[in-house]
Scaffold this active site. Structure first.
Site, PDB file in Angstrom:
ATOM      1  CG  ASP A 111      -9.466   2.932   4.737  1.00  0.00           C
ATOM      2  OD1 ASP A 111     -10.192   2.766   5.735  1.00  0.00           O
ATOM      3  OD2 ASP A 111      -8.227   2.835   4.814  1.00  0.00           O
ATOM      4  CB  ALA A 144      -6.471   3.042  12.931  1.00  0.00           C
ATOM      5  CD  GLN A 155      -2.680   1.180   2.555  1.00  0.00           C
ATOM      6  OE1 GLN A 155      -2.114   1.499   3.594  1.00  0.00           O
ATOM      7  NE2 GLN A 155      -3.960   0.826   2.513  1.00  0.00           N
ATOM      8  CD  GLU A 206      -7.088   1.577   0.893  1.00  0.00           C
ATOM      9  OE1 GLU A 206      -7.207   1.713   2.120  1.00  0.00           O
ATOM     10  OE2 GLU A 206      -6.458   0.635   0.370  1.00  0.00           O
ATOM     11  CE  LYS A 249      -7.570   1.111   8.525  1.00  0.00           C
ATOM     12  NZ  LYS A 249      -7.821   1.212   7.081  1.00  0.00           N
ATOM     13  CD1 TRP A 252      -0.502  -2.480   7.190  1.00  0.00           C
ATOM     14  CD2 TRP A 252      -1.493  -1.844   9.096  1.00  0.00           C
ATOM     15  NE1 TRP A 252       0.334  -1.593   7.819  1.00  0.00           N
ATOM     16  CE2 TRP A 252      -0.245  -1.184   8.992  1.00  0.00           C
ATOM     17  CE3 TRP A 252      -2.294  -1.601  10.211  1.00  0.00           C
ATOM     18  CZ2 TRP A 252       0.212  -0.292   9.966  1.00  0.00           C
ATOM     19  CZ3 TRP A 252      -1.841  -0.727  11.182  1.00  0.00           C
ATOM     20  CH2 TRP A 252      -0.605  -0.075  11.062  1.00  0.00           C
ATOM     21  CE  LYS A 261      -1.243   4.544   4.323  1.00  0.00           C
ATOM     22  NZ  LYS A 261      -2.704   4.462   4.529  1.00  0.00           N
ATOM     23  CG  ASP A 308      -4.616   4.700   1.392  1.00  0.00           C
ATOM     24  OD1 ASP A 308      -5.569   5.454   1.087  1.00  0.00           O
ATOM     25  OD2 ASP A 308      -4.465   4.225   2.536  1.00  0.00           O
TER      26      ASP A 308
END
Length: 287
Positions: free
Chosen positions: A159, A212, A80, A136, A183, A238, A82, A111
């Site tokens: 998300d 998270a 993933q 994402e 999540k 994750w 960022k 993401d």
């Protein structure tokens, strides 16, 4: 399990993070009482080992690509990446550099954590059109994300917008999302996550099982739910292991090995945090 969730919702609107703690604790105690892992209570594990994925921070393109290559060599099959909060050219360069470094050795999710405007998301999509990745949560609101459908070439995952069951149902029924980064605590616990898992299965939508942050307890919760997801639709679990030191359960910690996590087989969550590893309570309620 569903009765507890119903009673909590009847007494208090929202506050899913607080409800999740009670839901997970109840499942842990029930599993211990019945002598079965939490995954059994959630419908049964389909595997004894689930893939994890690695999430980078927003960093310089070359450094992010170096880290991505290292993590692929360490066994991660999904990355993933960022982006967001900076000039567009740096985000585009990061995506290209990571792709050059890992190629088809790993699946990529880009993401933005809802940090892009719709215009910026469209630019990134076009400037990275030849690179296969899922996009994402590029924008802040579900309405903005919905406006991208049919205008971008990459699949879009939600998300942060998945705040409750109704939000997920809306995204699934209206076709806004091609998948999800889910999540556990945001949705209110494992019981409601299992409902979302089943909604996604109806439409063959892939998703992850994350949270998270957190230690062994929430990691175990994510892994138990992950084990019940159809493997071909599972995007990985994750956990914060790569970013924190130590374990609250040093005897049976939840760990990533070669990019995968073994599903605990001990009844309940399969972890027993030591009190000495926990901080003092922030608040105490009751008599």
């Amino acid at each position: 399990m569903r009765r507890l969730a119903k009673r909590m919702d009847e007494r208090l609107n929202g506050h899913n993070y607080a409800k999740a703690a009670l839901d997970i604790a109840f499942l842990d105690l029930t599993g211990q009482r019945l002598g079965v892992p939490v995954s059994t209570l959630l419908g049964g594990a389909l595997t004894d080992r689930v893939p994890s994925y690695y999430s980078t921070i927003v960093g310089a393109p070359d450094e992010t690509a170096r880290i991505a290559a290292d993590k692929v060599n360490a066994g991660y099959a999904r990355l993933q990446i960022k982006i967001g909060g900076r000039d567009l050219e740096h985000d585009v360069a990061t995506v290209h550099k990571v792709w050059e470094a890992v190629g088809f050795k790993a699946r990529m999710a880009v993401d933005a954590n809802r940090g892009l405007t719709a215009a910026a998301a469209l630019h990134i999509d076009r400037l990275c059109q030849a690179i296969p990745f899922v996009f994402e949560q590029p924008c802040n609101t579900m309405e903005e994300v919905a406006g991208l459908k049919g205008r971008v070439t990459h699949p879009i995952y939600l998300d942060e917008n998945t705040e409750d069951l109704n939000a997920v149902l809306r995204a699934v029924s209206s076709g806004i999302a091609d998948g999800f980064g889910l999540k556990v605590t945001r949705l209110g616990g494992l019981t409601k996550m299992a409902t979302v898992r089943d909604l996604c299965a109806i439409r063959s939508l892939p998703h992850s099982c994350d949270d998270a942050w957190g230690g062994d307890v929430i990691a175990a919760a994510c892994v138990h739910l992950a084990a019940t997801v159809e493997p071909r639709r599972f995007e990985g679990a994750w956990i914060a292991q790569e970013y924190i030191e130590g374990h609250t359960d040093p005897v049976n910690p939840v760990v990533i090995e070669n990019g995968h996590i073994r599903v605990p087989q001990i009844p309940g969550l399969g972890v027993r945090p030591e009190r000495s590893q926990l901080n003092a309570p922030i608040a105490t309620f009751g008599d």
